[in-house]
Enzyme design. Structure first.
Site, PDB file in Angstrom:
ATOM      1  N   ARG A  39      30.254   7.986  41.930  1.00  0.00           N
ATOM      2  CA  ARG A  39      29.302   7.400  42.871  1.00  0.00           C
ATOM      3  C   ARG A  39      28.815   8.437  43.857  1.00  0.00           C
ATOM      4  O   ARG A  39      29.562   9.336  44.259  1.00  0.00           O
ATOM      5  CB  ARG A  39      29.965   6.252  43.660  1.00  0.00           C
ATOM      6  CG  ARG A  39      30.640   5.199  42.796  1.00  0.00           C
ATOM      7  CD  ARG A  39      29.654   4.426  41.927  1.00  0.00           C
ATOM      8  NE  ARG A  39      28.645   3.762  42.737  1.00  0.00           N
ATOM      9  CZ  ARG A  39      28.803   2.558  43.306  1.00  0.00           C
ATOM     10  NH1 ARG A  39      29.915   1.904  43.152  1.00  0.00           N
ATOM     11  NH2 ARG A  39      27.833   2.021  44.023  1.00  0.00           N
ATOM     12  N   ARG A  67      18.937  -5.508  37.154  1.00  0.00           N
ATOM     13  CA  ARG A  67      19.615  -4.880  36.019  1.00  0.00           C
ATOM     14  C   ARG A  67      20.456  -5.837  35.176  1.00  0.00           C
ATOM     15  O   ARG A  67      21.027  -5.437  34.179  1.00  0.00           O
ATOM     16  CB  ARG A  67      20.465  -3.703  36.525  1.00  0.00           C
ATOM     17  CG  ARG A  67      19.570  -2.603  37.115  1.00  0.00           C
ATOM     18  CD  ARG A  67      20.361  -1.464  37.688  1.00  0.00           C
ATOM     19  NE  ARG A  67      21.099  -0.729  36.674  1.00  0.00           N
ATOM     20  CZ  ARG A  67      21.880   0.313  36.930  1.00  0.00           C
ATOM     21  NH1 ARG A  67      22.039   0.720  38.179  1.00  0.00           N
ATOM     22  NH2 ARG A  67      22.501   0.944  35.971  1.00  0.00           N
ATOM     23  N   ARG A 117      50.534   7.380  47.683  1.00  0.00           N
ATOM     24  CA  ARG A 117      49.585   7.435  46.573  1.00  0.00           C
ATOM     25  C   ARG A 117      48.890   8.789  46.506  1.00  0.00           C
ATOM     26  O   ARG A 117      48.515   9.349  47.523  1.00  0.00           O
ATOM     27  CB  ARG A 117      48.493   6.367  46.736  1.00  0.00           C
ATOM     28  CG  ARG A 117      48.974   4.980  46.463  1.00  0.00           C
ATOM     29  CD  ARG A 117      47.827   4.000  46.620  1.00  0.00           C
ATOM     30  NE  ARG A 117      48.341   2.641  46.595  1.00  0.00           N
ATOM     31  CZ  ARG A 117      48.526   1.943  45.484  1.00  0.00           C
ATOM     32  NH1 ARG A 117      48.213   2.452  44.310  1.00  0.00           N
ATOM     33  NH2 ARG A 117      49.019   0.725  45.539  1.00  0.00           N
ATOM     34  N   PRO A 174      25.392  -5.122  46.492  1.00  0.00           N
ATOM     35  CA  PRO A 174      25.836  -6.047  47.540  1.00  0.00           C
ATOM     36  C   PRO A 174      27.349  -5.933  47.741  1.00  0.00           C
ATOM     37  O   PRO A 174      28.093  -5.947  46.773  1.00  0.00           O
ATOM     38  CB  PRO A 174      25.474  -7.420  46.975  1.00  0.00           C
ATOM     39  CG  PRO A 174      24.510  -7.173  45.872  1.00  0.00           C
ATOM     40  CD  PRO A 174      24.791  -5.792  45.362  1.00  0.00           C
ATOM     41  N   GLU A 175      27.770  -5.785  48.991  1.00  0.00           N
ATOM     42  CA  GLU A 175      29.190  -5.689  49.299  1.00  0.00           C
ATOM     43  C   GLU A 175      29.595  -6.906  50.132  1.00  0.00           C
ATOM     44  O   GLU A 175      28.800  -7.812  50.330  1.00  0.00           O
ATOM     45  CB  GLU A 175      29.472  -4.375  50.039  1.00  0.00           C
ATOM     46  CG  GLU A 175      29.023  -3.160  49.215  1.00  0.00           C
ATOM     47  CD  GLU A 175      29.303  -1.831  49.893  1.00  0.00           C
ATOM     48  OE1 GLU A 175      30.306  -1.729  50.611  1.00  0.00           O
ATOM     49  OE2 GLU A 175      28.510  -0.901  49.698  1.00  0.00           O
ATOM     50  N   LYS A 198      33.751  -9.682  46.682  1.00  0.00           N
ATOM     51  CA  LYS A 198      32.303  -9.866  46.507  1.00  0.00           C
ATOM     52  C   LYS A 198      31.987 -11.032  45.573  1.00  0.00           C
ATOM     53  O   LYS A 198      30.846 -11.185  45.144  1.00  0.00           O
ATOM     54  CB  LYS A 198      31.698  -8.591  45.923  1.00  0.00           C
ATOM     55  CG  LYS A 198      32.050  -7.327  46.677  1.00  0.00           C
ATOM     56  CD  LYS A 198      31.512  -6.111  45.933  1.00  0.00           C
ATOM     57  CE  LYS A 198      32.390  -4.910  46.143  1.00  0.00           C
ATOM     58  NZ  LYS A 198      32.006  -3.787  45.283  1.00  0.00           N
TER      59      LYS A 198
END
Ligand SMILES: [Zn+2]
Length: 287
Positions: free
Chosen positions: A277, A126, A167, A2-3, A58
């Site tokens: 990811r 989970r 960066r 979920p974002e 979140k």
């Protein structure tokens, strides 16, 4: 995972339906999902009421009527919140198990019971999600860990470009890092990079001004649109008219590995592992 849009969807639903309802008790089936003492959580929540539900990134923040403490709730990878209301689906988070299965079920770890016999279910496949009570001072420290948030007043071009400049970080881990940009996760990070035409493995200091501007716009447009469509939570859900809802239908790269790119029609969407990811992009559209 979920974002921001998924968490915002459940925040709005819960605000509408649970504020100022008297809580009877909190049932804790899986103590490890409570950070701190289970007994304290239960004592504080019993007979209390949620007076507001806020969000940073979140993370959901529940304010309580009879306590200076706030309750944090994070859905992490697979958490979901469901508050059954006749004729309406007040739910958000991970799409599995589907929201219309019986409650509680084997993935239900916490139940907030209200005096009017309604219940809010915290399910988590989970079990990485959590609830935690924090003092006002701790809450300030928690909020300070979060970076610029799309949709908020300080998400300005000046602040964004200052954050990106100089960066050597790659774009994908930068977008995922909550202390830089709050609320983006794997799905929307991939979509933002595609929108901007930038490969997710580009380093930030190689970006042109035009690319930074496209990223800045993309983050806002994609998040705003995903919030409007209630995120991708409802990808398996059809409403009472059989209509499938949600932002999932607009995803350009996420979950489309091996499929033809809808923009250029020349390349198949590539999937690689980046920052640990699964990362999706188009080799033609993204430079
Ligand atoms: Zn393409």
């Amino acid at each position: 995972m979920p974002e921001l849009p998924e968490v915002e969807t459940i925040r709005q639903g819960l605000k509408k339906h649970t504020l100022f309802k008297r809580l009877k008790r909190a049932l804790v089936m899986t103590p490890k999902m409570v950070r701190g003492e289970v007994g304290q959580l239960q004592e504080v929540l019993a007979n209390n009421r949620f007076t507001d539900i806020d969000r940073v990134g979140k993370l959901l923040i529940f304010q309580l009527e009879n306590s200076p403490l706030s309750m944090l709730l994070h859905l992490k990878m697979t958490g979901q919140l469901i508050y059954p209301v006749p004729g309406e689906l007040v739910a958000g988070g991970h799409p599995f198990p589907e929201f219309n299965v019986d409650l509680p079920n084997k993935y239900t770890h916490l139940i907030f019971e209200f005096e009017d016999e309604s219940s809010l279910y915290f399910n988590d496949l989970r079990q990485f999600g959590y609830v935690q009570l924090v003092t006002p001072k701790e809450l300030v420290a928690v909020r300070a860990q979060y970076g610029l948030e799309p949709g908020m007043d300080d998400f300005t071009w000046e602040n964004f470009s200052a954050l990106v400049s100089g960066r050597a970080t790659k774009l994908k881990p930068f977008l995922l890092s909550q202390q830089h940009i709050a609320g983006l996760g794997n799905i929307y990070a991939d979509e933002v990079a595609f929108y901007a035409g930038v490969r997710p493995d580009r380093t930030l200091n190689s970006l042109t001004i035009a690319e930074k501007k496209k990223l800045y716009t993309g983050i806002q447009e994609i998040i705003a649109s995903a919030v409007e469509h209630k995120g991708t939570t409802f990808r398996n859900y059809a409403d009472h008219e059989g209509k499938r809802g949600g932002y999932a239908q607009f995803l350009q790269v996420y979950g489309r590995a091996g499929q033809k790119c809808q923009r250029c029609g020349q390349s198949n969407i590539t999937k690689v592992k980046l920052a640990g990811r699964g990362t999706h992009f188009c080799e033609v559209c993204q430079k």
